[in-house]
Scaffold this motif. Structure first.
Motif, PDB file in Angstrom:
ATOM      1  N   UNK B  28     -34.571 -17.197 -64.907  1.00  0.00           N
ATOM      2  CA  UNK B  28     -35.379 -17.926 -65.889  1.00  0.00           C
ATOM      3  C   UNK B  28     -36.415 -18.822 -65.218  1.00  0.00           C
ATOM      4  N   UNK B 113     -29.978 -27.432 -65.926  1.00  0.00           N
ATOM      5  CA  UNK B 113     -28.624 -27.262 -66.469  1.00  0.00           C
ATOM      6  C   UNK B 113     -28.395 -25.810 -66.881  1.00  0.00           C
ATOM      7  N   UNK B 114     -29.423 -25.203 -67.453  1.00  0.00           N
ATOM      8  CA  UNK B 114     -29.248 -23.816 -67.867  1.00  0.00           C
ATOM      9  C   UNK B 114     -29.715 -22.844 -66.775  1.00  0.00           C
ATOM     10  N   UNK B 115     -29.894 -23.376 -65.559  1.00  0.00           N
ATOM     11  CA  UNK B 115     -30.238 -22.494 -64.452  1.00  0.00           C
ATOM     12  C   UNK B 115     -28.940 -21.957 -63.874  1.00  0.00           C
ATOM     13  N   UNK B 116     -28.705 -20.675 -64.069  1.00  0.00           N
ATOM     14  CA  UNK B 116     -27.391 -20.165 -63.682  1.00  0.00           C
ATOM     15  C   UNK B 116     -27.228 -20.133 -62.164  1.00  0.00           C
TER      16      UNK B 116
END
Lengths: 249, 201, 474
Positions: B28, B113-116
């Motif tokens: 992303x 935070x939503x960076x895997x």
């Protein structure tokens, strides 16, 4: 996503996730798993099934508790809810589909960081009732799963010339369909990392092209309609003018 | 434990197992902030910082809390909470100490935070079994170095990719391929190039 | 304040509910996951030997067994036996375990070694299977966290090369495999298997004399002469079956021939050929004649009587040597109990010390000093009034580096229960360097606590004295 102006029917809530707002091909959410676990149709679909569970359940719970949660702790609470379902789904997968568990590996816990889940929780489930939230989650997840399936299907077929079933998803039968001998073409690169990027890129371009074609058609239709209206208006004017001219004459 | 272990760990996680192109973590931000090289550098710096610190924290939590209490199965929840709180803390801290730093780094932090990639590296560190091979504390060293290598690999790839995309703006691309589709194909070609590093260590 | 409390409460409730849910699901899936793991692990073993995939498994573990024997039987849908895999621990720590596979009629199909390794890419578990002729049947990876692409490459391109090769002489691929670390782990697994398979070949030879043989220990390595080793042979429960001599006939112009000579209590038991490929008909005939002596005392056997085949004189010589060794061994057995390489002892020195009574130097065959054997004693009834112990007398051998080779109780006046405990206690000293730290001394049992203390006191005194001896020696 803004709150819908008028209430669309439940069917529309369901189908918008599959086509109009497809998470992968339109919203570009959750591309990590879309690349990482789509080396075969089954792993892609398997991931889709897991996301169906997590997203539907988390949407339901978030919608249920949405009035209890103060805004300050909205995100942490949702994170806990999502992570709980991810952990539960992870354990169930390990128990009942060990092959799928092994092949998805680290990407099962990583569902927790999938932007799709969090964005549905914040943007939809926290503002809609339980039924709608569940349908929305289900539709989005099915759209996600189908997208992954399509990518997986493409990659697996291009690389191996066949589509295997029953290997990762525990089905009563096991085997493969199609089965062209494409070994001489040596296209194993498509199950590798590079193939993932390229296949998604090509599919995106295809959908873009369809979108462009449709909008061009729509534009043409619109133009034609405008043209027609103009003509009608002009004709009416002409007629009126003629009438008035005739009347006065 | 010889120093080569660290060297191997850093080369392995930076190039041979590149986090973006070969392990598909952090796609992303890879696509999202790579339109301009300036933002790419900002994001890389934020990722590097959070990745190294969260690796250390999650590693310690795993081996000193989850393992002794025999609850390693809640690692996903524990890790995501640690990362989310860490990002919040860092954001507040940076805001306090330097307005300038906050302007250049702060805007990327909530995205992380939503960076895997962050939680992916945290999970990888405990799955790779550094602790079983080198002992818990020396293993922490290897884990930290691997996390640093992964972040460097992220920075390298995202920077290279952003420069390509800057050039691409001027290119005459068919309308259907404009934007993300052509970028993904380019990423695929970069991944092909990185495959050549396989077997380096 | 109140809103903050509310927030904390809500977070707590969410956390608690989530925790309860996870723990609940975990307790439900835990057993299934474990069963899956067992099934997956065992299916590979059945697959390697071409057995049908069992529908059901029956795992029989014998927890107390020193060899951690584990029998896994596979059944088909009608509960008919498909085959059996018996797992054993291996003394070599690098090998995870060894398994022997049998078909439904109990025929031995071959062996599998599992080697677990941790390399720079993570964990990797490899199975190496070979049949009775040491021909590799399969090499496969059963579990790994190594990069899937590399593992796939190794599986596709290189693992197939092993099948059909002799495990003792494997041709490895020595170019760049593109997955060097993973391949090196496989190479190591195959090498470890080969090293341990060789050990098993020795065991196979001993099984011709003792069919129950399951393990052996090198009791003596003679280094020189035609008799190479004396080995103690044990059954699966660790009971001593007897001693065998491995004799090698190495005449110029012939391939070396290994014979296993079994002698028990100076009584001749059997002589067999160690390896099938050396068992020619003439040799077997020649050996048969010696079997007439089975059960006779070695001193009464006139083995020079036979001299009519090419092998006879050599076999006669080998047997003679074995018998001589046997008698010698019995004389020296006591010496060797304290120092394995000892051949003679020096003068006993009596010393005036509270707990150390005497010591005696031990020498090997080159007259090198190996160390000293001490006799120490203590009257445990002196320790306290309300304890009726008695004289405790022990014998301890300590080498020049301060390592305790052996420690045995010579005399003891305790209850039987305390005797057993003290036997266990003293066994813990063997192989130790110096007296135990205080926290290592067992205080778990009450009836022998005083004797345990006494034991440690004596050994401490002996050890202190040994320090002086070593200094003097230097």
């Amino acid at each position: 996503m803004a709150k819908p102006k008028k209430d669309p029917g439940l069917l529309a809530v369901f189908t918008k996730g599959i086509i109009k707002e497809n998470p992968v091909f339109v919203a570009l959410l959750g591309l990590c798993p879309a690349l990482a676990v789509t080396s075969s149709l089954e792993t892609g679909l398997g991931m889709g099934v897991l996301v169906v569970f997590v997203l539907t359940l988390s949407n339901i719970v978030v919608s249920l508790i949405r009035r209890l949660i103060p805004e300050e702790i909205m995100i942490p609470s949702y994170i806990i809810v999502i992570a709980t379902f991810v952990t539960i789904v992870e354990m169930l997968t390990e128990a009942f589909a060990p092959a799928l568990f092994d092949s998805l590996g680290i990407f099962i816990p990583l569902i927790v960081a999938n932007c799709l889940i969090m964005s549905r929780a914040v943007a939809y489930a926290s503002e809609n009732n339980v039924g709608r939230s569940a349908i929305d989650g289900l539709g989005m997840a099915v759209g996600f799963g189908l997208a992954l399936g399509l990518i997986g299907l493409t990659r697996e077929f291009l690389a191996t010339g066949a589509i295997a079933y029953g290997v990762f998803i525990p089905l009563p039968v096991e085997g493969a369909i199609l089965g062209f001998d494409i070994a001489p073409l040596n296209m194993e690169v498509f199950v590798g990392p590079a193939g993932g990027f390229i296949v998604i890129g090509v599919w995106l371009a295809v959908f873009n092209a369809i979108g462009l074609y449709k909008s061009r058609k729509r534009k043409e239709a619109w133009d034609r309609w405008v043209e027609k209206k103009k003509r009608e208006k002009a004709e009416k004017k002409k007629q009126k003018a003629m009438e008035s001219a005739g009347g006065s004459a | 434990m010889s120093p080569t272990v660290f060297f191997v760990a850093i080369v392995s996680s930076m190039l041979v197992n590149n986090i973006v192109l070969l392990r598909f973590l952090g796609i992303c931000p890879f696509l999202g902030v790579s339109k301009r090289s300036e933002t790419a550098v900002g994001m890389s710096a934020a990722v590097m910082f959070v990745m190294v610190v969260s690796s250390v924290l999650t590693y310690l939590i795993y081996y000193y809390i989850l393992e002794p209490f025999e609850i390693p199965y809640i690692s996903t929840i524990a890790f995501i909470l640690v990362i989310a709180s860490l990002v919040q803390l860092v954001e507040m801290f940076i805001k306090k100490i330097s307005k300038k730093l906050y302007k250049s780094l702060g805007i990327y932090l909530p995205l992380i935070v939503t960076n895997c990639a962050i939680i992916g590296i945290a999970e990888t560190n405990v799955r790779e079994g550094y602790a079983t091979e080198y002992g818990v504390l020396p293993g922490l060293g290897v884990a930290t170095v691997s996390a640093l290598g992964a972040a460097l690999g992220f920075a390298l790839v995202i920077f290279a990719f952003s420069t390509i995309r800057e050039r691409l703006e001027a290119a005459d691309v068919p309308p259907a391929w404009k934007g993300i589709p052509i970028s993904l194909v380019i990423a695929g070609i970069m991944a092909l190039a990185f495959l050549g590093l396989e077997g380096l260590v | 304040m109140l809103p903050k409390l509310k927030i904390a409460l809500i977070l707590f409730v969410i956390g608690a509910v989530s925790g309860a849910g996870i723990v609940g699901v975990n307790s439900f899936t835990e057993d299934i996951i474990e069963a899956n793991r067992l099934r997956e692990e065992h299916e590979a073993y059945f697959d390697i030997f071409g057995l049908d995939m069992p529908e059901e498994f029956d795992v029989d573990e014998e927890p107390q067994d020193v060899y951690c024997r584990r029998e896994v039987k596979g059944y088909d849908a009608d509960r008919e036996t498909i085959g059996e895999i018996v797992f054993f621990c291996v003394a070599d720590e690098d090998v995870y375990e060894r398994a022997v596979a049998y078909d439904k009629d109990g025929n031995r199909l071959g062996q599998v070694f599992r080697v677990d390794d941790v390399n720079n890419h993570g964990e990797i578990s490899t199975l190496v299977a070979f049949d009775g002729n040491f021909e590799i049947l399969d090499v496969r990876i059963v579990h790994t966290t190594n990069t899937p692409n590399y593992v796939q490459r190794i599986e596709d391109d290189y693992l197939g090369d092993f099948a059909g090769q002799d495990i003792r002489d494997v041709d490895f691929y020595d170019g760049s495999t593109g997955a060097t670390i993973t391949y090196n782990s496989i190479r190591q697994a195959v090498n470890l298997t080969a090293a341990n398979a060789e050990a098993d070949r020795v065991l196979d030879a001993y099984r011709k004399v003792y069919p129950e043989a399951d393990n052996y220990e090198r009791a003596f390595d003679y280094t020189l002469g035609c008799i190479r080793y004396r080995d103690a042979v044990y059954d699966i429960e660790g009971n001593l079956l007897g001693h065998v001599y491995m004799a090698q006939y190495d005449d110029e112009g012939h391939d070396p021939i290994d014979l296993v000579v079994a002698v028990e209590d100076e009584t001749f038991k059997d002589v067999v050929v160690a390896r099938e490929d050396q068992a020619s008909e003439t040799l077997m005939d020649a050996l048969d004649k010696y079997r007439d002596y089975t059960g006779e005392h070695v001193g009464d056997i006139d083995i020079a009587a036979y001299d009519d085949t090419v092998y006879d004189s050599s076999i006669t010589h080998l047997l003679e040597q074995s018998f001589v060794r046997c008698v010698e061994d019995d004389e020296q057995r006591e010496l060797r109990e304290f120092f394995r390489w000892a051949t003679r002892t020096g003068e006993v020195e009596t010393i005036d010390n509270d707990y150390v009574e005497s010591y005696q130097p031990y020498y090997d065959e080159d007259d090198e000093l190996l160390g000293h054997v001490y006799i120490g004693e203590m009257d445990t009834s002196d320790l306290t009034d309300d304890y009726s112990g008695g004289l405790l007398r022990i014998k301890v051998s300590i080498d020049l580096d301060g390592l305790i080779h052996n420690a045995v109780i010579e005399e003891i006046n305790e209850s039987n229960f305390a005797n057993d405990l003290l036997e266990e206690e003293i066994a813990r000293y063997r192989g130790m360097e110096g007296p135990m730290e205080e926290e290592d001394v067992s205080d778990a049992f009450s009836s022998a606590t005083y004797s345990g203390d006494a034991l440690n006191t004596i050994i401490e005194a002996i050890y202190a004295h040994n320090g002086e001896n070593i200094e003097e020696g230097e």
